[in-house]
Write a protein that holds these residues in place. Sequence first.
Motif, mmCIF file in Angstrom:
data_model
loop_
_atom_site.group_PDB
_atom_site.id
_atom_site.type_symbol
_atom_site.label_atom_id
_atom_site.label_comp_id
_atom_site.label_asym_id
_atom_site.label_seq_id
_atom_site.Cartn_x
_atom_site.Cartn_y
_atom_site.Cartn_z
ATOM 1 N N ARG A 1 0.666 -1.227 -0.075
ATOM 2 C CA ARG A 1 0.044 -0.061 -0.290
ATOM 3 C C ARG A 1 0.929 1.242 -0.116
ATOM 4 O O ARG A 1 0.717 2.126 -0.739
ATOM 5 C CB ARG A 1 -0.831 0.204 1.204
ATOM 6 C CG ARG A 1 -1.964 -0.978 0.966
ATOM 7 C CD ARG A 1 -2.784 -1.187 2.355
ATOM 8 N NE ARG A 1 -2.536 -2.608 3.024
ATOM 9 C CZ ARG A 1 -3.440 -2.949 3.654
ATOM 10 N NH1 ARG A 1 -4.214 -2.307 4.395
ATOM 11 N NH2 ARG A 1 -3.101 -4.098 4.240
ATOM 12 N N CYS A 2 1.913 1.429 0.723
ATOM 13 C CA CYS A 2 2.786 2.522 0.829
ATOM 14 C C CYS A 2 3.548 2.596 -0.480
ATOM 15 O O CYS A 2 3.631 3.806 -0.887
ATOM 16 C CB CYS A 2 3.741 2.462 1.830
ATOM 17 S SG CYS A 2 4.926 3.893 2.298
ATOM 18 N N VAL A 3 3.778 1.564 -1.035
ATOM 19 C CA VAL A 3 4.796 1.831 -2.364
ATOM 20 C C VAL A 3 3.505 2.108 -3.358
ATOM 21 O O VAL A 3 3.889 3.228 -4.173
ATOM 22 C CB VAL A 3 5.232 0.321 -2.780
ATOM 23 C CG1 VAL A 3 5.701 0.360 -4.175
ATOM 24 C CG2 VAL A 3 6.272 0.144 -1.895
ATOM 25 N N GLU A 4 2.275 1.570 -3.286
ATOM 26 C CA GLU A 4 1.272 2.421 -4.445
ATOM 27 C C GLU A 4 0.968 3.723 -4.201
ATOM 28 O O GLU A 4 0.940 4.681 -4.949
ATOM 29 C CB GLU A 4 0.139 1.550 -4.310
ATOM 30 C CG GLU A 4 0.337 0.029 -4.729
ATOM 31 C CD GLU A 4 0.565 -1.014 -3.849
ATOM 32 O OE1 GLU A 4 0.888 -0.493 -2.503
ATOM 33 O OE2 GLU A 4 0.798 -2.058 -4.361
ATOM 34 N N HIS A 5 0.972 4.100 -2.942
ATOM 35 C CA HIS A 5 0.926 5.728 -2.402
ATOM 36 C C HIS A 5 2.008 6.451 -2.977
ATOM 37 O O HIS A 5 1.929 7.531 -3.712
ATOM 38 C CB HIS A 5 0.683 5.760 -0.991
ATOM 39 C CG HIS A 5 0.331 7.061 -0.656
ATOM 40 N ND1 HIS A 5 -0.862 7.618 -0.771
ATOM 41 C CD2 HIS A 5 1.172 8.062 -0.049
ATOM 42 C CE1 HIS A 5 -0.625 9.186 -0.257
ATOM 43 N NE2 HIS A 5 0.422 9.168 0.038
ATOM 44 N N LEU A 6 3.261 6.129 -2.886
ATOM 45 C CA LEU A 6 4.308 6.603 -3.209
ATOM 46 C C LEU A 6 4.281 6.824 -4.642
ATOM 47 O O LEU A 6 4.719 7.931 -5.185
ATOM 48 C CB LEU A 6 5.643 5.915 -2.566
ATOM 49 C CG LEU A 6 6.214 6.145 -1.363
ATOM 50 C CD1 LEU A 6 7.271 5.089 -1.177
ATOM 51 C CD2 LEU A 6 6.704 7.544 -1.000
ATOM 52 N N ALA A 7 4.115 5.725 -5.461
ATOM 53 C CA ALA A 7 4.145 5.665 -6.951
ATOM 54 C C ALA A 7 3.167 6.818 -7.454
ATOM 55 O O ALA A 7 3.350 7.412 -8.457
ATOM 56 C CB ALA A 7 4.046 4.233 -7.391
ATOM 57 N N GLU A 8 1.995 6.716 -6.654
ATOM 58 C CA GLU A 8 1.050 7.368 -7.330
ATOM 59 C C GLU A 8 0.919 9.085 -6.988
ATOM 60 O O GLU A 8 0.840 9.772 -7.737
ATOM 61 C CB GLU A 8 -0.724 7.058 -6.590
ATOM 62 C CG GLU A 8 -1.665 7.826 -7.268
ATOM 63 C CD GLU A 8 -2.949 7.242 -6.320
ATOM 64 O OE1 GLU A 8 -3.679 8.166 -5.695
ATOM 65 O OE2 GLU A 8 -2.924 6.245 -6.358
ATOM 66 N N ARG A 9 1.361 9.442 -5.766
ATOM 67 C CA ARG A 9 1.542 10.960 -5.268
ATOM 68 C C ARG A 9 2.712 11.469 -5.476
ATOM 69 O O ARG A 9 2.793 12.733 -5.869
ATOM 70 C CB ARG A 9 1.089 10.889 -3.957
ATOM 71 C CG ARG A 9 -0.494 10.296 -3.583
ATOM 72 C CD ARG A 9 -1.459 11.437 -4.045
ATOM 73 N NE ARG A 9 -1.208 12.424 -3.299
ATOM 74 C CZ ARG A 9 -1.222 13.841 -3.574
ATOM 75 N NH1 ARG A 9 -1.636 14.022 -4.750
ATOM 76 N NH2 ARG A 9 -1.179 14.807 -2.814
ATOM 77 N N LEU A 10 3.927 10.864 -5.257
ATOM 78 C CA LEU A 10 5.161 11.547 -5.289
ATOM 79 C C LEU A 10 5.612 12.257 -6.576
ATOM 80 O O LEU A 10 6.033 13.455 -6.629
ATOM 81 C CB LEU A 10 6.499 10.537 -4.744
ATOM 82 C CG LEU A 10 7.711 11.288 -4.549
ATOM 83 C CD1 LEU A 10 7.663 12.504 -3.448
ATOM 84 C CD2 LEU A 10 8.854 10.429 -4.467
ATOM 85 N N PRO A 11 5.288 11.635 -7.786
ATOM 86 C CA PRO A 11 5.763 12.246 -9.077
ATOM 87 C C PRO A 11 5.114 13.697 -9.145
ATOM 88 O O PRO A 11 5.576 14.791 -9.401
ATOM 89 C CB PRO A 11 5.364 11.521 -10.430
ATOM 90 C CG PRO A 11 5.464 10.032 -9.537
ATOM 91 C CD PRO A 11 5.085 10.256 -8.157
ATOM 92 N N GLY A 12 3.713 13.570 -9.057
ATOM 93 C CA GLY A 12 2.948 14.839 -8.947
ATOM 94 C C GLY A 12 3.370 15.867 -8.024
ATOM 95 O O GLY A 12 3.189 17.213 -8.288
ATOM 96 N N LEU A 13 3.373 15.456 -6.706
ATOM 97 C CA LEU A 13 3.628 16.644 -5.698
ATOM 98 C C LEU A 13 5.232 17.004 -5.914
ATOM 99 O O LEU A 13 5.272 18.246 -5.740
ATOM 100 C CB LEU A 13 3.773 15.909 -4.577
ATOM 101 C CG LEU A 13 2.394 15.645 -3.691
ATOM 102 C CD1 LEU A 13 2.453 14.460 -2.460
ATOM 103 C CD2 LEU A 13 1.623 16.725 -3.264
#
Length: 111
Positions: A1-13
């Motif tokens: 779950r954490c990995v998916e959150h990082l992959a989804e949110r970090l690039p845009g942020l």
Amino acid sequence: RCVEHLAERLPGLLQARLASKPSLTEELLREAVVEAFAIVDEEFLAWARQQEAMDGSTLLLALVFPESSPQPPRPPGSCRLLVANVGDSRAILIRGTPPSADGSAEQNQLS
């Protein structure tokens, strides 16, 4: 779950934090990376606390960016490398002889 959150949110942020800076100096790049990491961390921790999830991740980020005013002997068009990590990730920059098959830093001391 954490990995998916990082992959989804970090690039845009990270992109948004970079876009909010007046220029892309090394100091402002570092600042944008720290800010983006902190936001993603806060978001995930809030979710994890609510869900009582015991999850986490490590992260290694490398940004190559143009050097604004290279000093001799560096030629115009030179680039710099900014590396950031979260958790127990590590990066090894190797010039010249490639590492052994396992890539262990302890076994591949650079001179």
